[in-house]
Scaffold this active site. Structure first.
Site, PDB file in Angstrom:
ATOM      1  N   ARG A  29      -1.833 -14.276   4.297  1.00  0.00           N
ATOM      2  CA  ARG A  29      -2.574 -13.624   5.380  1.00  0.00           C
ATOM      3  C   ARG A  29      -1.849 -13.786   6.717  1.00  0.00           C
ATOM      4  NH1 ARG A  29      -6.815 -11.253   3.709  1.00  0.00           N
ATOM      5  NH2 ARG A  29      -7.928 -11.181   5.688  1.00  0.00           N
ATOM      6  N   LYS A  81       0.818  -1.215   0.000  1.00  0.00           N
ATOM      7  CA  LYS A  81       0.000   0.000   0.000  1.00  0.00           C
ATOM      8  C   LYS A  81       0.859   1.276   0.000  1.00  0.00           C
ATOM      9  CE  LYS A  81      -4.023  -2.025   2.298  1.00  0.00           C
ATOM     10  NZ  LYS A  81      -4.918  -1.905   3.473  1.00  0.00           N
ATOM     11  N   PHE A 134     -15.820   3.245   6.634  1.00  0.00           N
ATOM     12  CA  PHE A 134     -14.429   3.570   6.314  1.00  0.00           C
ATOM     13  C   PHE A 134     -14.154   3.648   4.810  1.00  0.00           C
ATOM     14  CE2 PHE A 134     -14.680  -1.047   6.966  1.00  0.00           C
ATOM     15  CZ  PHE A 134     -14.170  -1.522   5.754  1.00  0.00           C
ATOM     16  N   GLU A 190      -9.617 -10.066  -7.822  1.00  0.00           N
ATOM     17  CA  GLU A 190      -8.639  -9.010  -7.574  1.00  0.00           C
ATOM     18  C   GLU A 190      -7.459  -9.109  -8.530  1.00  0.00           C
ATOM     19  OE1 GLU A 190      -7.845  -9.209  -3.362  1.00  0.00           O
ATOM     20  OE2 GLU A 190      -9.724  -8.207  -2.878  1.00  0.00           O
ATOM     21  N   TYR A 234     -12.437  -1.499  -4.203  1.00  0.00           N
ATOM     22  CA  TYR A 234     -12.983  -1.706  -2.862  1.00  0.00           C
ATOM     23  C   TYR A 234     -14.509  -1.579  -2.812  1.00  0.00           C
ATOM     24  CZ  TYR A 234      -8.296  -1.871  -0.906  1.00  0.00           C
ATOM     25  OH  TYR A 234      -7.002  -2.249  -0.606  1.00  0.00           O
ATOM     26  N   HIS A 283      -2.233  -5.341   1.541  1.00  0.00           N
ATOM     27  CA  HIS A 283      -3.559  -5.921   1.304  1.00  0.00           C
ATOM     28  C   HIS A 283      -3.329  -7.332   0.803  1.00  0.00           C
ATOM     29  CE1 HIS A 283      -7.596  -6.486  -0.463  1.00  0.00           C
ATOM     30  NE2 HIS A 283      -6.926  -7.104  -1.427  1.00  0.00           N
TER      31      HIS A 283
END
Length: 138
Positions: free
Chosen positions: A85, A9, A57, A126, A49, A115
Site C-alpha cells: 500500500r 489494472k 462509483f 481476493e 468489487y 489495486h
C-alpha cells in the site's frame, strides 16, 4: 510470511507498465509467488468489487476493470500488505506521495494503475478469487 493481492489494472497494462510496476515490488524486497494476465468479464469485475456495490462509483469501476487485460499477482513478504500500500500510494494520484506508483504512473483516481488488498482478511478473499493453491509458486 504475509501474502497480499496486487492487480496491475487495465490502464497500466495498456500503457506497457507491467515491468515498471513489478520492478518496484522486487526492488522493495517483495516476492511474487503467483501472477497471470487475464481479462475480467463485467460479471467477474462486479463479483470482485461487490463490497462497493452501493457506492456511486461501482458501475464505472466495474466497467473500467472489465475494459481490458489486468495482471493479478500474489505478493509475499514481511508486512507485505502495508508495504504494498505504501508503494502504491494514495488512491487519488494527486494525493499520492512522490515516488509511489500512483503518483508516478496513474492517470486519475479511477485509472490509478494498481489495486492492493487492505487487510489480511480481504487479501485472503481476493487471492482466492484469482488463484487456486495449484497456481502458487511459493
Amino acid at each position: 510470511m504475509e501474502r497480499t493481492l496486487s492487480i496491475i489494472k487495465p490502464d497500466a497494462v495498456e500503457r506497457n507498465l507491467i515491468g515498471n510496476i513489478i520492478k518496484r515490488f522486487e526492488d522493495a524486497g517483495i516476492k511474487i509467488v503467483a501472477m497471470k494476465l487475464l481479462k475480467l468479464s463485467k460479471a467477474q469485475a462486479e463479483a470482485f468489487y461487490a463490497v462497493h456495490k452501493e457506492r456511486p462509483f461501482y458501475g464505472e469501476l466495474t466497467d473500467y476493470m472489465s475494459s481490458g487485460p489486468c495482471v493479478p499477482m500474489i505478493l509475499e513478504g514481511e508486512g507485505v500488505i502495508l508495504k504494498n500500500r505504501e508503494i502504491m500510494g494514495a488512491t487519488d494520484p494527486k494525493e499520492a506521495a512522490a515516488g509511489t506508483i500512483r503518483a508516478d504512473l496513474a492517470i486519475d483516481k479511477e485509472k490509478n494503475s494498481v489495486h492492493g488488498s487492505d487487510a489480511p482478511e480481504t487479501a485472503a478473499q481476493e487471492i482466492a478469487f484469482f488463484f487456486t493453491e495449484y497456481e502458487l509458486a511459493g
